[in-house]
Design a protein around this motif. Structure first.
Motif, PDB file in Angstrom:
ATOM      1  N   THR A 234       1.231  -0.752   0.036  1.00 41.03           N
ATOM      2  CA  THR A 234       0.010  -0.302  -0.168  1.00 41.03           C
ATOM      3  C   THR A 234       1.095   1.413   0.297  1.00 41.03           C
ATOM      4  O   THR A 234       0.735   2.134  -0.646  1.00 41.03           O
ATOM      5  CB  THR A 234      -1.267   0.013   1.221  1.00 41.03           C
ATOM      6  OG1 THR A 234      -1.274  -1.064   1.132  1.00 41.03           O
ATOM      7  CG2 THR A 234      -1.620   1.117   1.034  1.00 41.03           C
ATOM      8  N   ILE A 235       1.774   1.294   0.827  1.00 43.58           N
ATOM      9  CA  ILE A 235       3.222   2.468   0.548  1.00 43.58           C
ATOM     10  C   ILE A 235       4.017   2.214  -0.440  1.00 43.58           C
ATOM     11  O   ILE A 235       3.479   3.606  -1.402  1.00 43.58           O
ATOM     12  CB  ILE A 235       3.620   1.864   1.628  1.00 43.58           C
ATOM     13  CG1 ILE A 235       3.067   1.970   3.528  1.00 43.58           C
ATOM     14  CG2 ILE A 235       4.979   3.382   1.396  1.00 43.58           C
ATOM     15  CD1 ILE A 235       3.554   2.244   4.513  1.00 43.58           C
ATOM     16  N   GLU A 236       4.278   1.780  -1.147  1.00 36.79           N
ATOM     17  CA  GLU A 236       4.511   1.724  -2.136  1.00 36.79           C
ATOM     18  C   GLU A 236       3.534   2.512  -3.875  1.00 36.79           C
ATOM     19  O   GLU A 236       4.223   2.782  -3.972  1.00 36.79           O
ATOM     20  CB  GLU A 236       5.906   0.418  -2.457  1.00 36.79           C
ATOM     21  CG  GLU A 236       6.196  -0.073  -1.714  1.00 36.79           C
ATOM     22  CD  GLU A 236       7.232  -1.938  -1.702  1.00 36.79           C
ATOM     23  OE1 GLU A 236       6.678  -2.075  -2.880  1.00 36.79           O
ATOM     24  OE2 GLU A 236       8.184  -2.407  -1.161  1.00 36.79           O
ATOM     25  N   THR A 237       2.152   1.765  -3.491  1.00 37.97           N
ATOM     26  CA  THR A 237       1.760   2.466  -4.506  1.00 37.97           C
ATOM     27  C   THR A 237       1.138   3.789  -3.894  1.00 37.97           C
ATOM     28  O   THR A 237       1.426   4.686  -4.749  1.00 37.97           O
ATOM     29  CB  THR A 237       0.100   1.454  -4.186  1.00 37.97           C
ATOM     30  OG1 THR A 237       0.491   0.040  -4.425  1.00 37.97           O
ATOM     31  CG2 THR A 237      -1.176   2.505  -5.312  1.00 37.97           C
ATOM     32  N   ILE A 238       1.434   4.267  -2.809  1.00 37.27           N
ATOM     33  CA  ILE A 238       0.809   5.694  -3.074  1.00 37.27           C
ATOM     34  C   ILE A 238       2.513   6.316  -3.414  1.00 37.27           C
ATOM     35  O   ILE A 238       2.276   7.525  -3.598  1.00 37.27           O
ATOM     36  CB  ILE A 238       0.942   5.567  -1.384  1.00 37.27           C
ATOM     37  CG1 ILE A 238      -0.362   5.537  -0.928  1.00 37.27           C
ATOM     38  CG2 ILE A 238       0.997   7.474  -0.956  1.00 37.27           C
ATOM     39  CD1 ILE A 238      -0.731   5.536   0.830  1.00 37.27           C
TER      40      ILE A 238
ATOM     41  N   ALA B 168       2.796   9.441  -6.778  1.00 40.15           N
ATOM     42  CA  ALA B 168       3.822  10.356  -5.684  1.00 40.15           C
ATOM     43  C   ALA B 168       4.787  10.746  -6.820  1.00 40.15           C
ATOM     44  O   ALA B 168       5.213  11.562  -6.352  1.00 40.15           O
ATOM     45  CB  ALA B 168       3.571  10.437  -4.256  1.00 40.15           C
ATOM     46  N   HIS B 169       4.966   9.995  -8.231  1.00 37.52           N
ATOM     47  CA  HIS B 169       6.362   9.699  -8.607  1.00 37.52           C
ATOM     48  C   HIS B 169       7.803   9.321  -7.974  1.00 37.52           C
ATOM     49  O   HIS B 169       8.698  10.631  -8.425  1.00 37.52           O
ATOM     50  CB  HIS B 169       5.785  11.528  -9.519  1.00 37.52           C
ATOM     51  CG  HIS B 169       5.154  11.043 -10.087  1.00 37.52           C
ATOM     52  ND1 HIS B 169       5.156   9.779 -11.455  1.00 37.52           N
ATOM     53  CD2 HIS B 169       3.729  12.091 -10.395  1.00 37.52           C
ATOM     54  CE1 HIS B 169       3.655  10.332 -12.079  1.00 37.52           C
ATOM     55  NE2 HIS B 169       2.787  11.445 -11.166  1.00 37.52           N
ATOM     56  N   VAL B 170       7.638   8.293  -6.939  1.00 36.18           N
ATOM     57  CA  VAL B 170       8.831   8.608  -6.268  1.00 36.18           C
ATOM     58  C   VAL B 170       8.589   7.217  -5.845  1.00 36.18           C
ATOM     59  O   VAL B 170       8.339   6.744  -5.823  1.00 36.18           O
ATOM     60  CB  VAL B 170       8.544   9.446  -4.619  1.00 36.18           C
ATOM     61  CG1 VAL B 170       9.545   9.404  -3.756  1.00 36.18           C
ATOM     62  CG2 VAL B 170       8.986  11.155  -5.068  1.00 36.18           C
ATOM     63  N   GLU B 171      10.000   6.751  -6.204  1.00 39.89           N
ATOM     64  CA  GLU B 171      10.658   5.163  -6.213  1.00 39.89           C
ATOM     65  C   GLU B 171      10.702   4.703  -4.482  1.00 39.89           C
ATOM     66  O   GLU B 171      10.679   5.586  -3.241  1.00 39.89           O
ATOM     67  CB  GLU B 171      11.814   5.007  -7.014  1.00 39.89           C
ATOM     68  CG  GLU B 171      12.540   5.234  -7.778  1.00 39.89           C
ATOM     69  CD  GLU B 171      11.211   3.682  -8.311  1.00 39.89           C
ATOM     70  OE1 GLU B 171      11.546   2.734  -7.870  1.00 39.89           O
ATOM     71  OE2 GLU B 171      11.473   3.969 -10.044  1.00 39.89           O
ATOM     72  N   PRO B 172       9.528   4.017  -4.433  1.00 41.46           N
ATOM     73  CA  PRO B 172       9.760   3.577  -3.042  1.00 41.46           C
ATOM     74  C   PRO B 172      10.817   2.777  -2.187  1.00 41.46           C
ATOM     75  O   PRO B 172      11.160   3.623  -1.251  1.00 41.46           O
ATOM     76  CB  PRO B 172       8.873   2.203  -3.076  1.00 41.46           C
ATOM     77  CG  PRO B 172       8.431   2.043  -4.643  1.00 41.46           C
ATOM     78  CD  PRO B 172       8.921   2.984  -5.068  1.00 41.46           C
ATOM     79  N   LYS B 173      11.980   2.671  -2.100  1.00 46.00           N
ATOM     80  CA  LYS B 173      13.128   2.538  -2.136  1.00 46.00           C
ATOM     81  C   LYS B 173      14.069   3.912  -1.521  1.00 46.00           C
ATOM     82  O   LYS B 173      14.451   4.036  -0.651  1.00 46.00           O
ATOM     83  CB  LYS B 173      14.217   2.140  -3.419  1.00 46.00           C
ATOM     84  CG  LYS B 173      14.266   0.800  -3.543  1.00 46.00           C
ATOM     85  CD  LYS B 173      15.198   0.765  -4.983  1.00 46.00           C
ATOM     86  CE  LYS B 173      15.014  -0.293  -5.394  1.00 46.00           C
ATOM     87  NZ  LYS B 173      16.115  -0.494  -6.140  1.00 46.00           N
ATOM     88  N   ALA B 174      13.736   4.845  -2.221  1.00 46.50           N
ATOM     89  CA  ALA B 174      13.652   6.216  -1.530  1.00 46.50           C
ATOM     90  C   ALA B 174      13.075   6.996   0.109  1.00 46.50           C
ATOM     91  O   ALA B 174      14.030   7.410   0.748  1.00 46.50           O
ATOM     92  CB  ALA B 174      13.007   7.386  -2.373  1.00 46.50           C
ATOM     93  N   VAL B 175      11.379   6.066   0.067  1.00 46.33           N
ATOM     94  CA  VAL B 175      10.872   6.331   1.079  1.00 46.33           C
ATOM     95  C   VAL B 175      11.787   5.223   2.421  1.00 46.33           C
ATOM     96  O   VAL B 175      11.248   5.729   3.348  1.00 46.33           O
ATOM     97  CB  VAL B 175       9.839   6.023   1.084  1.00 46.33           C
ATOM     98  CG1 VAL B 175       8.252   5.614   2.230  1.00 46.33           C
ATOM     99  CG2 VAL B 175       9.270   7.049   0.626  1.00 46.33           C
TER     100      VAL B 175
END
Length: 151
Positions: free
Chosen positions: A66-70, A74-81
């Motif tokens: 779910t977090i990676e879909t969000i 937002a055009h941000v790679e989930p790895k960055a988060v």
């Protein structure tokens, strides 16, 4: 053996004999049924723990997805988060649901810390909305209703 124990005490402990395990007391026959019941409860407990652990992993996978879909929206790679934030910081502790405001804050934090530029809204089209200076004279509707001799 620790420093406080004397060598003599250690030898005494080693020489003590344990009673034999196979005694024919009436109490042992009653414990056999109790041991079986305890073993059954232990196996049920272990199975319940394994199920709990499996469900915890499954829940964490759903939360991460779910977090990676969000993040992708937002055009941000989930790895960055994940580099800048932990999963526990993005989950509401009372309900276990993904906290969207915390995820959005984590996305902004990742953008600032990692230097990710936000994507502009819409495509850039410098001449969009303008009409040409001269209107072309080829009107196909006029041509469709002309007599055949004038075409």
């Amino acid at each position: 053996m620790s420093d406080r124990e004397s060598p003599q005490r250690a030898e005494e402990l080693e020489t003590l004999e344990t009673p034999p395990a196979d005694t024919d007391d009436a109490a042992d026959t009653d414990d056999t049924g109790g041991n079986r019941e305890a073993a059954r409860y232990r196996t049920e407990r272990n199975a319940a723990r394994q199920e709990r652990d499996r469900q915890a992993v499954q829940l964490e996978t759903i939360q991460r997805d779910t977090i990676e879909t969000i993040c992708r929206a937002a055009h941000v790679e989930p790895k960055a988060v994940w580099v800048t934030t932990n999963l526990a910081d993005l989950i509401d502790p009372d309900t276990g649901v993904v906290d969207r405001t915390a995820v959005n804050a984590a996305i902004e934090k990742a953008r600032q810390e990692l230097g990710i530029a936000p994507i502009g809204k819409g495509a850039y089209a410098p001449g969009a909305g303008r009409t040409p200076a001269t209107i072309p004279d080829n009107n196909s509707w006029k041509d469709a209703f002309k007599p055949k001799s004038r075409r």
